[in-house]
Write a protein that holds these residues in place. Structure first.
Motif, short mmCIF file in Angstrom:
data_model
loop_
_atom_site.label_atom_id
_atom_site.label_comp_id
_atom_site.label_asym_id
_atom_site.label_seq_id
_atom_site.Cartn_x
_atom_site.Cartn_y
_atom_site.Cartn_z
N PRO A 165 1.05 -1.63 0.09
CA PRO A 165 0.31 -0.26 -0.22
C PRO A 165 0.89 1.23 0.24
CG PRO A 165 -0.09 -0.73 2.04
CD PRO A 165 0.77 -2.04 1.46
N ASP A 166 2.43 1.70 0.22
CA ASP A 166 2.67 2.28 0.47
C ASP A 166 3.74 2.85 -0.86
OD1 ASP A 166 2.28 2.37 2.62
OD2 ASP A 166 4.78 0.97 3.85
N ILE A 167 3.76 1.87 -2.04
CA ILE A 167 4.12 2.38 -3.38
C ILE A 167 2.89 3.35 -4.01
CG2 ILE A 167 4.84 1.44 -5.74
CD1 ILE A 167 5.48 -1.47 -4.28
N ILE A 168 4.06 4.41 -4.40
CA ILE A 168 3.67 5.76 -5.17
C ILE A 168 4.30 5.75 -6.37
CG2 ILE A 168 2.54 8.54 -5.03
CD1 ILE A 168 1.18 6.32 -3.21
N ILE A 169 3.19 6.10 -7.72
CA ILE A 169 4.18 6.36 -9.00
C ILE A 169 3.65 7.05 -9.33
CG2 ILE A 169 4.19 4.04 -9.52
CD1 ILE A 169 1.94 4.56 -11.16
N ASN A 170 4.44 7.57 -10.59
CA ASN A 170 3.46 9.07 -11.25
C ASN A 170 3.04 8.44 -12.56
OD1 ASN A 170 3.32 11.83 -12.14
ND2 ASN A 170 5.58 11.76 -13.30
N GLY A 171 1.59 8.42 -12.76
CA GLY A 171 1.27 7.84 -13.55
C GLY A 171 -0.32 8.29 -14.37
N ASP A 172 -0.61 7.85 -14.90
CA ASP A 172 -2.35 8.47 -15.89
C ASP A 172 -3.50 7.16 -15.27
OD1 ASP A 172 -4.55 8.27 -16.66
OD2 ASP A 172 -3.48 9.50 -18.54
N ALA A 173 -3.86 6.98 -13.43
CA ALA A 173 -4.41 6.35 -13.65
C ALA A 173 -5.57 5.16 -14.66
CB ALA A 173 -6.09 7.03 -11.79
N GLY A 174 -6.07 5.92 -15.18
CA GLY A 174 -7.60 5.66 -16.07
C GLY A 174 -6.60 4.25 -16.98
N ARG A 175 -5.18 5.36 -17.99
CA ARG A 175 -4.31 3.91 -18.62
C ARG A 175 -3.75 2.85 -17.85
NH1 ARG A 175 -6.67 5.16 -22.94
NH2 ARG A 175 -6.77 7.15 -23.58
N ILE A 176 -3.73 3.08 -16.58
CA ILE A 176 -2.70 1.99 -15.88
C ILE A 176 -3.90 0.64 -15.74
CG2 ILE A 176 -2.31 1.24 -13.40
CD1 ILE A 176 -0.31 2.48 -15.33
N GLU A 177 -5.24 1.52 -15.18
CA GLU A 177 -6.62 0.56 -14.74
C GLU A 177 -6.50 -0.47 -16.12
OE1 GLU A 177 -11.18 0.72 -12.94
OE2 GLU A 177 -10.00 2.74 -13.51
N GLN A 178 -6.76 0.60 -17.72
CA GLN A 178 -6.90 -0.10 -19.11
C GLN A 178 -5.78 -1.31 -19.19
OE1 GLN A 178 -6.75 2.76 -21.56
NE2 GLN A 178 -6.93 0.72 -23.55
N VAL A 179 -4.42 -1.30 -18.74
CA VAL A 179 -3.68 -2.18 -18.66
C VAL A 179 -3.95 -3.64 -17.75
CG1 VAL A 179 -1.35 -3.01 -18.88
CG2 VAL A 179 -1.39 -0.48 -19.78
N LEU A 180 -4.71 -2.68 -16.50
CA LEU A 180 -4.87 -4.10 -15.87
C LEU A 180 -5.95 -4.83 -16.64
CD1 LEU A 180 -3.99 -2.09 -12.57
CD2 LEU A 180 -2.78 -3.91 -13.87
N GLN A 181 -6.55 -4.26 -17.07
CA GLN A 181 -8.08 -4.94 -17.59
C GLN A 181 -7.61 -5.79 -18.36
OE1 GLN A 181 -10.42 -2.09 -18.11
NE2 GLN A 181 -11.33 -1.39 -15.57
N ASN A 182 -7.18 -5.34 -19.42
CA ASN A 182 -6.68 -6.08 -20.43
C ASN A 182 -6.36 -7.06 -19.92
OD1 ASN A 182 -7.61 -4.27 -22.98
ND2 ASN A 182 -5.66 -3.05 -22.80
N ILE A 183 -4.95 -7.91 -19.37
CA ILE A 183 -4.28 -8.64 -19.05
C ILE A 183 -5.46 -9.15 -18.09
CG2 ILE A 183 -2.72 -9.36 -17.66
CD1 ILE A 183 -0.78 -7.17 -18.07
N LEU A 184 -5.79 -9.16 -17.18
CA LEU A 184 -6.81 -9.98 -16.42
C LEU A 184 -7.43 -10.04 -17.35
CD1 LEU A 184 -7.31 -7.66 -12.75
CD2 LEU A 184 -6.11 -10.11 -12.80
N ASP A 185 -8.38 -9.63 -18.57
CA ASP A 185 -9.46 -10.03 -18.99
C ASP A 185 -8.57 -11.92 -20.01
OD1 ASP A 185 -11.05 -8.24 -18.92
OD2 ASP A 185 -11.05 -6.72 -20.89
N ASN A 186 -7.43 -10.89 -20.20
CA ASN A 186 -6.79 -12.37 -20.79
C ASN A 186 -6.57 -13.61 -20.08
OD1 ASN A 186 -6.48 -11.43 -23.63
ND2 ASN A 186 -4.38 -10.65 -23.04
N SER A 187 -6.13 -13.22 -18.37
CA SER A 187 -5.97 -14.54 -17.70
C SER A 187 -7.07 -14.92 -17.32
CB SER A 187 -5.90 -13.79 -16.39
OG SER A 187 -3.85 -13.21 -16.95
N ILE A 188 -9.01 -14.19 -16.93
CA ILE A 188 -9.82 -14.35 -17.02
C ILE A 188 -10.67 -15.78 -18.33
CG2 ILE A 188 -12.45 -14.55 -16.65
CD1 ILE A 188 -11.07 -12.43 -15.16
N ARG A 189 -9.98 -14.98 -19.72
CA ARG A 189 -10.71 -16.09 -20.63
C ARG A 189 -9.76 -16.96 -21.16
NH1 ARG A 189 -9.45 -12.32 -23.99
NH2 ARG A 189 -11.48 -10.78 -23.86
#
Length: 465
Positions: free
Chosen positions: A347-371
């Motif tokens: 919980p202590d890790i902070i990055i300098n990023g775009d929340a929407g785009r990081i979430e898009q990456v996670l969704q793409n990978i999780l979609d493949n894993s579930i599929r």
């Protein structure tokens, strides 16, 4: 050798020829001046030396006939005209024409002779009506000018030597010019041939022939340019093939949903479908329309990413909280497929990023894993590393064949095309994910074994707080 009026070969050839001609002309005049100067100085020194040697015969007192006879005899054997007179005013008696003594030796020159200094003359002598180089040597006896020795040589003889020099130089210059132009032409041809080859090759490339290659083994700038051209042609060929493949894949991906939508809508429009089945066919049309919508959205994202128009809005972002919010959307779907899901984040890790785009990456990978996972397990871990942080998403799905690992992140590539279409994938998710992670200064790596599962690792830089 023929030249186009605007060709670089002609410009080089004219430049080399002009440089050679200017060099020859400049060298001629410079050599002529130096040669003439040195030759004239040498003649003048010889006259002085000859005059002093003759003057050494004088032993003082009035000039004797014996001395005059010796000098007259010497004059007859020498190319130099030599006269000796007791009184300089008698000089005219020694010449085959009348002269005015005062115009031959001026008062100033007489004063110089009285001091024992020789008088040197060069140029046009009016009384001789010719250009001469002359030396007058005084014969003194206790400060009394007993006589002079007058030596001169017509400048015409010097001019004859200069003319011979000019002829020889002209012949040598023409010969050098011919050799230099021939050599220069060969050099220009050698220098411009690779450029002409590149021009012809560029025209072929513009017509779509990317197989052309320029052979040039030199290590100079032209050789480097040839290598750069070959590299450019190969890059263009690859890009052209990639675009053709991309268009073919887009056409292929759109053809299936469009054919479904057209077929089902035609069936509904003509009324051949029973009323109780209409809802089912409307759902199929809606599903295929959704697939096209996702495909078009992914294509737009890729287009922006490729054109560098894609902008991300970076802000300090608690990555652990973003991951927890993202995975909540998949809990129900994983339960439906009887997938066990575990996650552990720092919980202590902070990055300098775009929340929407990081979430898009996670969704793409999780979609493949579930599929690709049925009744298996998916594990997500996020932890700090030496260079930043790492997100690892591991599943126990079908895995990826080893021969497909190099192509897995290519656009539209699918390990199981039929299954992916059924589940609604576009084949663009990993390509988009990798570009988004790259824009965040990170990397995306995939490791998989067929039948055992897949692990996707995302490495990102963190903010030091």
């Amino acid at each position: 050798m023929t030249f186009n009026m605007d060709s670089i070969a002609k410009k080089l050839w004219l430049t080399i020829t002009a440089a050679i001609v200017v060099t020859i002309i400049y060298s001629y005049f410079l050599s002529y001046l130096f040669y003439e100067k040195l030759y004239v100085e040498n003649v003048e020194e010889n006259l002085l030396e000859e005059g002093h040697r003759l003057a050494a015969e004088y032993e003082g007192g009035p000039l004797t006939d014996e001395l005059k006879d010796r000098i007259d005899w010497y004059s007859s054997k020498s190319e130099t005209e030599i006269f000796i007179v007791s009184n300089p005013r008698e000089l005219s008696a020694c010449l085959p024409f009348d002269i005015d003594y005062e115009t031959l030796i001026s008062g100033t020159e007489r004063e110089k002779l009285l001091k024992g200094k020789p008088v040197q003359k060069i140029g046009y002598e009016e009384r001789f009506d010719r250009k001469i180089m002359a030396v007058v040597i005084p014969l003194l006896d206790e400060n009394r000018l007993e006589g002079i020795i007058y030596l001169y040589i017509p400048l015409a003889k010097i001019s004859e030597v200069m003319t011979d020099f000019a002829y020889l130089w002209m012949i040598a210059g023409i010969l050098f010019l011919v050799i230099a132009i021939f050599t220069g032409t060969m050099l220009v041809r050698k220098l411009t041939k690779p450029l002409i080859d590149m021009k012809d090759a560029a025209e072929k490339v513009s017509l779509g022939d990317y197989s052309v290659k320029i052979t040039n083994d030199s290590m100079d700038e032209i050789g480097q340019l040839a290598q750069a051209f070959n590299h450019m042609a190969s890059s263009i060929q690859k890009e052209d093939e990639r675009k053709k493949e991309f268009l073919a894949n887009v056409s292929h991906e759109l053809r299936t949903p469009i054919s479904y939508i057209k077929g089902y809508s035609d069936a509904l429009h003509t009324g051949i479908i029973k009323e109780e089945d209409q809802s089912k066919y409307l759902s199929l049309i809606h599903r295929e329309a959704g697939r096209m919508e996702r495909l078009v959205g992914d294509l737009l994202d890729l287009s922006k990413l490729d054109s560098n128009e894609f902008k991300i809005e970076k802000t300090p972002l608690p990555l652990g909280q973003l991951i927890e919010d993202s995975v909540q959307k998949y809990i129900l779907k994983m339960r439906e497929k009887e997938i066990e899901f575990n996650y552990e984040v720092d919980p202590d890790i902070i990055i300098n990023g775009d929340a929407g785009r990081i979430e898009q990456v996670l969704q793409n990978i999780l979609d493949n894993s579930i599929r690709y996972t049925d009744k298996g397990r998916i594990t997500l871990k996020m932890f700090k590393t030496y260079s930043g942080c790492s997100i690892e998403i591991t599943d126990t799905g079908v895995g990826i064949p080893a021969e497909d690992m190099d192509k897995i992140k290519q656009r539209f590539f699918r390990v199981n095309r039929a299954r992916t279409r059924k589940d609604g994938g576009t084949g663009l998710g990993l390509a988009i994910a990798e570009k988004l992670i790259s824009l965040h200064g990170g990397t995306l790596n995939i490791d998989s074994q067929l039948g055992k599962g897949t692990m996707v690792q995302i490495n990102l830089p963190v903010l030091d707080i």
